[in-house]
Scaffold this active site. Structure first.
Site, PDB file in Angstrom:
ATOM      1  N   HIS B  35      27.949  37.622  36.052  1.00  0.00           N
ATOM      2  CA  HIS B  35      26.822  36.731  35.780  1.00  0.00           C
ATOM      3  C   HIS B  35      27.299  35.302  35.594  1.00  0.00           C
ATOM      4  O   HIS B  35      27.629  34.887  34.480  1.00  0.00           O
ATOM      5  CB  HIS B  35      26.090  37.205  34.525  1.00  0.00           C
ATOM      6  CG  HIS B  35      25.584  38.612  34.621  1.00  0.00           C
ATOM      7  ND1 HIS B  35      26.400  39.706  34.482  1.00  0.00           N
ATOM      8  CD2 HIS B  35      24.339  39.097  34.861  1.00  0.00           C
ATOM      9  CE1 HIS B  35      25.677  40.821  34.615  1.00  0.00           C
ATOM     10  NE2 HIS B  35      24.429  40.484  34.854  1.00  0.00           N
ATOM     11  N   HIS B  75      25.779  39.475  28.846  1.00  0.00           N
ATOM     12  CA  HIS B  75      26.101  39.443  30.284  1.00  0.00           C
ATOM     13  C   HIS B  75      26.780  38.139  30.662  1.00  0.00           C
ATOM     14  O   HIS B  75      27.505  38.081  31.630  1.00  0.00           O
ATOM     15  CB  HIS B  75      24.834  39.652  31.122  1.00  0.00           C
ATOM     16  CG  HIS B  75      23.735  38.706  30.773  1.00  0.00           C
ATOM     17  ND1 HIS B  75      22.836  38.956  29.750  1.00  0.00           N
ATOM     18  CD2 HIS B  75      23.386  37.504  31.272  1.00  0.00           C
ATOM     19  CE1 HIS B  75      21.986  37.949  29.652  1.00  0.00           C
ATOM     20  NE2 HIS B  75      22.303  37.053  30.554  1.00  0.00           N
ATOM     21  N   GLY B 124      25.501  43.187  24.960  1.00  0.00           N
ATOM     22  CA  GLY B 124      25.158  43.616  26.322  1.00  0.00           C
ATOM     23  C   GLY B 124      23.753  44.175  26.280  1.00  0.00           C
ATOM     24  O   GLY B 124      22.842  43.633  26.907  1.00  0.00           O
ATOM     25  N   PRO B 125      23.533  45.252  25.530  1.00  0.00           N
ATOM     26  CA  PRO B 125      22.157  45.697  25.302  1.00  0.00           C
ATOM     27  C   PRO B 125      21.426  44.561  24.587  1.00  0.00           C
ATOM     28  O   PRO B 125      21.816  44.144  23.501  1.00  0.00           O
ATOM     29  CB  PRO B 125      22.328  46.934  24.416  1.00  0.00           C
ATOM     30  CG  PRO B 125      23.735  47.395  24.677  1.00  0.00           C
ATOM     31  CD  PRO B 125      24.513  46.145  24.910  1.00  0.00           C
ATOM     32  N   LEU B 126      20.413  44.041  25.203  1.00  0.00           N
ATOM     33  CA  LEU B 126      19.877  42.757  24.759  1.00  0.00           C
ATOM     34  C   LEU B 126      19.264  42.825  23.369  1.00  0.00           C
ATOM     35  O   LEU B 126      18.666  43.814  22.977  1.00  0.00           O
ATOM     36  CB  LEU B 126      18.895  42.225  25.800  1.00  0.00           C
ATOM     37  CG  LEU B 126      19.589  41.850  27.121  1.00  0.00           C
ATOM     38  CD1 LEU B 126      18.577  41.522  28.199  1.00  0.00           C
ATOM     39  CD2 LEU B 126      20.545  40.682  26.929  1.00  0.00           C
ATOM     40  N   ASP B 162      16.445  34.723  26.977  1.00  0.00           N
ATOM     41  CA  ASP B 162      15.058  35.197  26.996  1.00  0.00           C
ATOM     42  C   ASP B 162      14.987  36.704  26.837  1.00  0.00           C
ATOM     43  O   ASP B 162      14.060  37.235  26.228  1.00  0.00           O
ATOM     44  CB  ASP B 162      14.390  34.774  28.308  1.00  0.00           C
ATOM     45  CG  ASP B 162      14.135  33.279  28.344  1.00  0.00           C
ATOM     46  OD1 ASP B 162      13.374  32.802  27.490  1.00  0.00           O
ATOM     47  OD2 ASP B 162      14.711  32.602  29.204  1.00  0.00           O
ATOM     48  N   HIS B 267      21.687  34.474  38.473  1.00  0.00           N
ATOM     49  CA  HIS B 267      21.828  35.283  37.267  1.00  0.00           C
ATOM     50  C   HIS B 267      22.953  36.315  37.348  1.00  0.00           C
ATOM     51  O   HIS B 267      23.887  36.277  36.559  1.00  0.00           O
ATOM     52  CB  HIS B 267      20.513  35.996  36.947  1.00  0.00           C
ATOM     53  CG  HIS B 267      20.647  36.999  35.847  1.00  0.00           C
ATOM     54  ND1 HIS B 267      20.675  36.649  34.528  1.00  0.00           N
ATOM     55  CD2 HIS B 267      20.806  38.357  35.880  1.00  0.00           C
ATOM     56  CE1 HIS B 267      20.841  37.729  33.783  1.00  0.00           C
ATOM     57  NE2 HIS B 267      20.929  38.775  34.582  1.00  0.00           N
ATOM     58  N   SER B 389      11.752  58.062  -0.542  1.00  0.00           N
ATOM     59  CA  SER B 389      11.883  59.293   0.244  1.00  0.00           C
ATOM     60  C   SER B 389      13.321  59.543   0.670  1.00  0.00           C
ATOM     61  O   SER B 389      13.769  60.685   0.727  1.00  0.00           O
ATOM     62  CB  SER B 389      11.010  59.218   1.503  1.00  0.00           C
ATOM     63  OG  SER B 389       9.649  59.071   1.157  1.00  0.00           O
ATOM     64  N   GLU B 416      13.667  50.087  11.642  1.00  0.00           N
ATOM     65  CA  GLU B 416      14.822  50.973  11.758  1.00  0.00           C
ATOM     66  C   GLU B 416      15.902  50.382  12.669  1.00  0.00           C
ATOM     67  O   GLU B 416      17.093  50.467  12.381  1.00  0.00           O
ATOM     68  CB  GLU B 416      14.388  52.341  12.304  1.00  0.00           C
ATOM     69  CG  GLU B 416      13.403  53.088  11.417  1.00  0.00           C
ATOM     70  CD  GLU B 416      11.960  52.608  11.571  1.00  0.00           C
ATOM     71  OE1 GLU B 416      11.689  51.781  12.473  1.00  0.00           O
ATOM     72  OE2 GLU B 416      11.093  53.048  10.790  1.00  0.00           O
ATOM     73  N   PHE B 442      13.452  59.229  13.143  1.00  0.00           N
ATOM     74  CA  PHE B 442      13.406  57.828  13.552  1.00  0.00           C
ATOM     75  C   PHE B 442      14.754  57.268  13.972  1.00  0.00           C
ATOM     76  O   PHE B 442      14.886  56.074  14.215  1.00  0.00           O
ATOM     77  CB  PHE B 442      12.709  56.989  12.480  1.00  0.00           C
ATOM     78  CG  PHE B 442      11.280  57.419  12.282  1.00  0.00           C
ATOM     79  CD1 PHE B 442      10.468  57.675  13.387  1.00  0.00           C
ATOM     80  CD2 PHE B 442      10.743  57.616  11.028  1.00  0.00           C
ATOM     81  CE1 PHE B 442       9.157  58.124  13.223  1.00  0.00           C
ATOM     82  CE2 PHE B 442       9.427  58.055  10.868  1.00  0.00           C
ATOM     83  CZ  PHE B 442       8.629  58.308  11.971  1.00  0.00           C
ATOM     84  N   HIS B 478       7.021  63.568  13.076  1.00  0.00           N
ATOM     85  CA  HIS B 478       7.978  63.247  12.028  1.00  0.00           C
ATOM     86  C   HIS B 478       9.062  64.310  11.876  1.00  0.00           C
ATOM     87  O   HIS B 478       9.964  64.146  11.062  1.00  0.00           O
ATOM     88  CB  HIS B 478       7.250  63.063  10.683  1.00  0.00           C
ATOM     89  CG  HIS B 478       6.484  61.774  10.606  1.00  0.00           C
ATOM     90  ND1 HIS B 478       5.584  61.385  11.575  1.00  0.00           N
ATOM     91  CD2 HIS B 478       6.504  60.770   9.690  1.00  0.00           C
ATOM     92  CE1 HIS B 478       5.076  60.210  11.245  1.00  0.00           C
ATOM     93  NE2 HIS B 478       5.608  59.816  10.117  1.00  0.00           N
ATOM     94  N   ARG B 525      14.372  67.423   3.008  1.00  0.00           N
ATOM     95  CA  ARG B 525      13.311  67.026   2.080  1.00  0.00           C
ATOM     96  C   ARG B 525      13.175  68.063   0.980  1.00  0.00           C
ATOM     97  O   ARG B 525      12.885  67.748  -0.165  1.00  0.00           O
ATOM     98  CB  ARG B 525      11.984  66.916   2.830  1.00  0.00           C
ATOM     99  CG  ARG B 525      10.836  66.558   1.888  1.00  0.00           C
ATOM    100  CD  ARG B 525       9.467  66.745   2.518  1.00  0.00           C
ATOM    101  NE  ARG B 525       8.427  66.269   1.612  1.00  0.00           N
ATOM    102  CZ  ARG B 525       7.173  66.691   1.615  1.00  0.00           C
ATOM    103  NH1 ARG B 525       6.771  67.576   2.500  1.00  0.00           N
ATOM    104  NH2 ARG B 525       6.309  66.209   0.764  1.00  0.00           N
TER     105      ARG B 525
END
Lengths: 673, 673
Positions: B35, B75, B124-126, B162, B267, B389, B416, B442, B478, B525
């Protein structure tokens, strides 16, 4: 205004909304678990919505042109159950309300799509409903553009809480909605200032109104306990000026509970007998638990019939359509596969067999889509800003936008989670089969919504390209390793990893034939040769099949592989056969489909005896079943794949470095014999 | 201003920034992938940052009090590689630059933490880098509060694109940062108006400036190619007024490339020889590929030494500390477990054995944390709005907030993903061991960041409660079913599912002893009895061990289970023994740890021969290994668990309904014998 004043100001409204509140209190108390505070806080808004604005007919929950109502804050499920009961949805009996949260009842802890008519989508994981609603609104715009406002002319109303608005998915959803100018999407924010941990100020100081405005939304507000003010706001909200609408409803959680209102104590536990008694007193509500006085019930039932005339008129308009148009419309609202699907795929496979293309399966997927999209107006494609990499857009597809609602391709932006949730909404709305692309590794970002596709049984199609270390230089963050295992671990999810253009066509045929299961197509970045030599039937539909038979019928070795590693298996077979080792190659495009085959078939593909090697550039976990089970054995099997994360480098170098090569496979087989 | 004018206006700056640009072009061209556009677009901003603002010393990449620089738009990795090379980081040789994106080079496609000194986090993972940066800034505030500004006094600078700002995680991150008033966090937005699919206007019309302001940020802007204007903006940004800062840097992607600048063509692919030649001409840059003229290199090397004096002064301050304080500070910057960890756990186990509590493992976890947190100031806890919890907050823990930077518990809000990414940042910064809680299901929302914990090797602790259908009425959204499989499928992730308070203590001991592996604690739980009868050693550390021996040494049946299902296994054993069937119970708190045991030990726990049954209220995928492998067999094994999603109802009813009971286990065992 205190409660008494509110009660006296508008007794009719008060009675209607209090019916919701007491049912919520009573049901949560009976279940000894649940969330009373939210239904109590939003009962006034919901009452005004159902009484004056929402287009619906309780006797026809599936009427296509109804407004959609989405309870994104799904923990407040008693709000919607109470509304469905009061307005007269047949399924939602008092018994169901009494059995709230009990096994077998349709009144689950969170609203579950498919369990309850009138529940448009499964909500609970926060933010999902809001993001689904964006899909509803997109589909409504697209159907209206295609079939006209006589057949499609409705709104999407959402109740969202602070939790929905804090979740990241809400950002993706509201930005997408603002960009797409979805003027018939209305979000009623239950602005009660309370989360589980305490006041919102403990964890957030976002100016939500400014935030929505920044995303291109119109922002209104109201006193969420003043019926007239709510009505004013919703009336204004219903006017489509080309911007989605946020209605900031200032509410009090657990409204009217003398000691627990306006605190997190009202959020997620029963109020308790004493507090309920005190609250009933405050409401001026004297009837016994679960008992709604007849006049109030009668009022609610009349509300449930508000839409009957509109529905009858709509039915008339549908009936008066020419046969072709009516049939076409009906087909689009159903979930049957397109009648030409099989024929298109078969012709495509024939042509592929003749031309023998060596292409990446992502490109093969584009080639299939080219012929499918030309005939299937229901295919609604898109990508999370990887259009040229996912190969998801075909020639004739216009771009869906505020300027072109006939476009059937959506630039979702860099919003994997929002895309997946919108796809769920598009399917749920009816009229389209959505598919959307990103890299397989970014299923991580879309997981929350992909799980809901599976849980709800929505046959959306995830086009997940760059499906292994074969993507090369982008490195380990972009290389899926555990993601096939993740998708395969998810119930009711079909994972299809085709090895060439024929299997890719078959994968699409399978995916577009589903009516209750999402599909994940795992597709290669790198080119792959055509390996299939026949097109007689959809062999991929068997999940696994013999792609290359051993020269000698009694195979000594069985090589199993998927996708880009099938080529390696075929090469390894050549090497082994050259050494006189009879070797069968089994292509395994879908483990889920193979698992469903009769034992006899499975045994014919994987007989007991031969050495088994599985090859997949991913982790082993899902393969133990086929290596050790299905008549396999620990001493006579091996896995050639990944044990950890990938690395950055050209794809061939990576395959060499991680030992996923034909030579390595052949050596392992020979060693095991 | 055109390029020539810019060049003439400030030739020194021009030469420095052009050195970055040509290195980026050349390296991408040589790799034939990558890039170039982003480094070319942000070279001016980065040059001003490194030249005038960033506190760093290229000769000491690990200096604790350096400013942190995070390239969230990962990138554009050649931007940081070029900066590290030019400023003189020893590792970043010209050879590494020449080998950009090649296997074995430290110059991976995206910046990888641990591969390269000077890369503070894997991006890398935006959006991840931006969210990590929030963690950096939190940790900086907390360390400054604890140790004083003499020892900790630095900023966190981020470059985000962006894509980072469209991802949902960005919302969680910026809201958290705004709420926490992280005034030393500065995000430089590469506002180039281009994404992969084309112009940003194709998918977004968010007013980012208004959006950040709505989250409590200060918003500045600059011409991203005007050194003086950039310097003005960064000077202003560096002033901490209690709000994080967004600097809107208006830039042109592929700046200076005559035909590809300001388009998505710049790019993600090499510019090509011709375009590079034309760009060099436009830059007035005549030297050969990869060659930086000596005077320019000398200038850059001087920049690399800018922080030397500050570092020397800091070293002096550290050296002048009393021994105790210096040792304590040094310990906190290291990754060794707390010296008292083992003793605390052992005492706690003794006490547990005496009191025999029947508690949920989430409560057991709180009990352990009570004694740990009392002595370990490095433990930095939190929850995504499930404090009561997840049982994550202990008595003495103050709440971290703008008003109390000594608080060691953070209300992360309903975020999360943002929480997990912030935890990564907190660990990366140094000084703390972060742990954070949500429901196990989650993990879906946090996956993106949890994978990066594993990939980077960060020993953060995920406290994942409500770990099965045992959570009951909240229903299938859940109830985790596939999530244990997902976590186990992820490389370098320790999954610990303890069965009682002693195993829970052992799990914490293991988790807090890690230095390169994240842990996921899966906690119930529902209440569970104390099953362990001895505390001699940390048996959980073996991954699996014999919890109950068969009455007869030659067991006919082995029951394996984890967490809440161990109780069921123990009950089933009673039933089987009563029928005269010798039955062993194996508790399996961690498959990963068991896999690492010597074969001899594994064989002693799971000998060949006996019928094996695994019990876990989750899907089977990870269990095939222990049922069919490890000397097991298909004909003599079974799995008692979940095959699909859960349901809403009281936990005991669900266990009955899904057939996960002692009676069912005993019946299966008897049938297999």
């Amino acid at each position: 205004m205190d409660i008494d004043a509110r009660r006296q100001a508008d007794p009719d409204h008060w009675n209607l909304s209090s019916a919701i509140r007491v049912l919520a209190m009573d049901a949560v108390e009976a279940a000894n678990s649940g969330h009373p505070g939210m239904p109590m806080g939003m009962a006034d808004v919901a009452t005004v919505l159902f009484r004056n604005h929402l287009k619906f007919d309780a006797s026809a929950p599936h009427w296509f042109d109804r407004d959609r109502f989405v309870l994104s804050a799904g923990h407040g499920s008693m709000l919607i159950y109470a509304l469905l009961h009061l307005t007269g949805y047949e399924q939602m009996t008092l018994d169901q309300i009494r059995n709230f949260r009990q096994l077998g009842a349709i009144t689950a802890g969170h609203p579950e799509y498919g369990h309850v008519e009138g529940v448009e989508t499964t909500t609970g994981p926060l933010g999902q409903g809001l993001a689904n609603a964006v899909g509803f609104a997109i589909a409504e715009e697209a159907m209206r553009a295609e079939f006209g406002a006589d057949l499609c002319d409705h709104r999407t109303w959402v109740i969202a809480g602070d939790g929905c608005l804090m979740e990241g998915i809400s950002h993706e959803a509201i930005a997408l909605a603002g960009h797409q100018k979805l003027g018939r999407l209305i979000v009623m924010w239950d602005n009660n200032d309370i989360t589980i941990d305490g006041r919102v100020s403990l964890s957030d100081r976002t100016d939500q109104r400014a935030r929505f405005a920044a995303a291109g939304w119109r922002v209104l507000s109201c006193d969420g306990h003043d019926a007239a003010d709510i009505d004013r706001a919703l009336t204004e909200a219903a006017r489509d000026d080309g911007r989605p609408v946020l209605v900031d409803c200032k509410t009090i959680i657990g409204f009217g509970a003398p000691n627990k209102a306006d605190s997190s104590k009202a959020h997620g536990s029963p109020l308790g007998r004493e507090e309920i008694a005190a609250t009933r007193l405050a409401y001026g509500w004297s009837s016994a638990p679960f008992v709604i006085p007849d006049p109030i019930m009668a009022d609610w039932r009349r509300i449930g019939q508000r839409g009957a005339a509109a529905r009858a008129a709509w039915n008339d308009r549908v009936d008066s359509l020419p046969d072709d148009a009516r049939n076409d419309f009906a087909r689009r609202l159903g979930s049957d596969p397109h009648p030409r699907l099989d024929a298109i795929i078969e012709a495509f496979k024939e042509q592929t067999l003749a031309s023998r293309p060596k292409v990446a399966t992502r490109k093969a997927s584009e080639n299939v889509l080219e012929v499918l999209n030309a005939e299937m107006p229901e295919n609604f494609g898109g990508s999370a800003d990887l259009t040229g990499s996912n190969n998801t857009r075909t020639g004739g597809q216009g771009v869906f936008s505020p300027e072109d609602r006939m476009g059937r391709y959506l630039h979702y932006g860099i919003r994997e989670h929002g895309m997946a949730a919108a796809m769920n909404g598009i399917w749920l709305h009816g009229g389209f089969r959505p598919y959307g692309g990103t890299f397989l590794t970014f299923t991580d970002y879309a997981r929350g919504a992909m799980r809901l596709s599976a849980l709800m049984g929505l046959p959306v199609v995830y086009v997940m390209t760059h499906d292994s270390i074969g993507l090369g230089e982008d490195g380990p963050t972009h290389q899926p390793v555990e993601h096939l295992a993740i998708c395969r671990a998810t119930p009711n999810t079909l994972v299809l990893r085709p090895c060439d253009q024929i299997e890719t066509a078959e994968a699409w045929q399978i995916a577009l034939s589903q009516d209750a299961t999402p599909s994940v197509l795992a597709l290669s970045r790198q080119n792959l040769p055509l390996l299939r030599t026949d097109t007689s039937e959809n062999l991929s539909a068997k999940g696994a099949y013999v792609l290359r038979e051993a020269s000698d019928k009694a195979a000594q070795v069985i090589l199993m592989a998927t996708g880009s590693e099938v080529e390696i298996a075929v090469e390894a077979r050549e090497a082994l056969e050259a050494q006189g080792i009879a070797t069968r190659v089994v292509s395994v495009p879908s483990m889920e489909l193979f698992r469903d085959q009769p034992q006899e078939y499975r045994e014919s593909v994987l007989p007991r005896g031969p050495v088994r090697i599985a090859i997949e550039a991913a982790i082993r976990q899902p393969w133990d079943w086929l290596l050790l089970g299905e008549r396999g054995s620990e001493d006579r099997s091996a896995f050639v794949g990944m044990e950890g994360f990938g690395a950055s480098g050209p794809a061939p170098a990576l395959y060499d470095d991680f030992g996923i090569t034909a030579a390595a496979v052949a050596a392992r087989a020979a060693a095991l014999l």
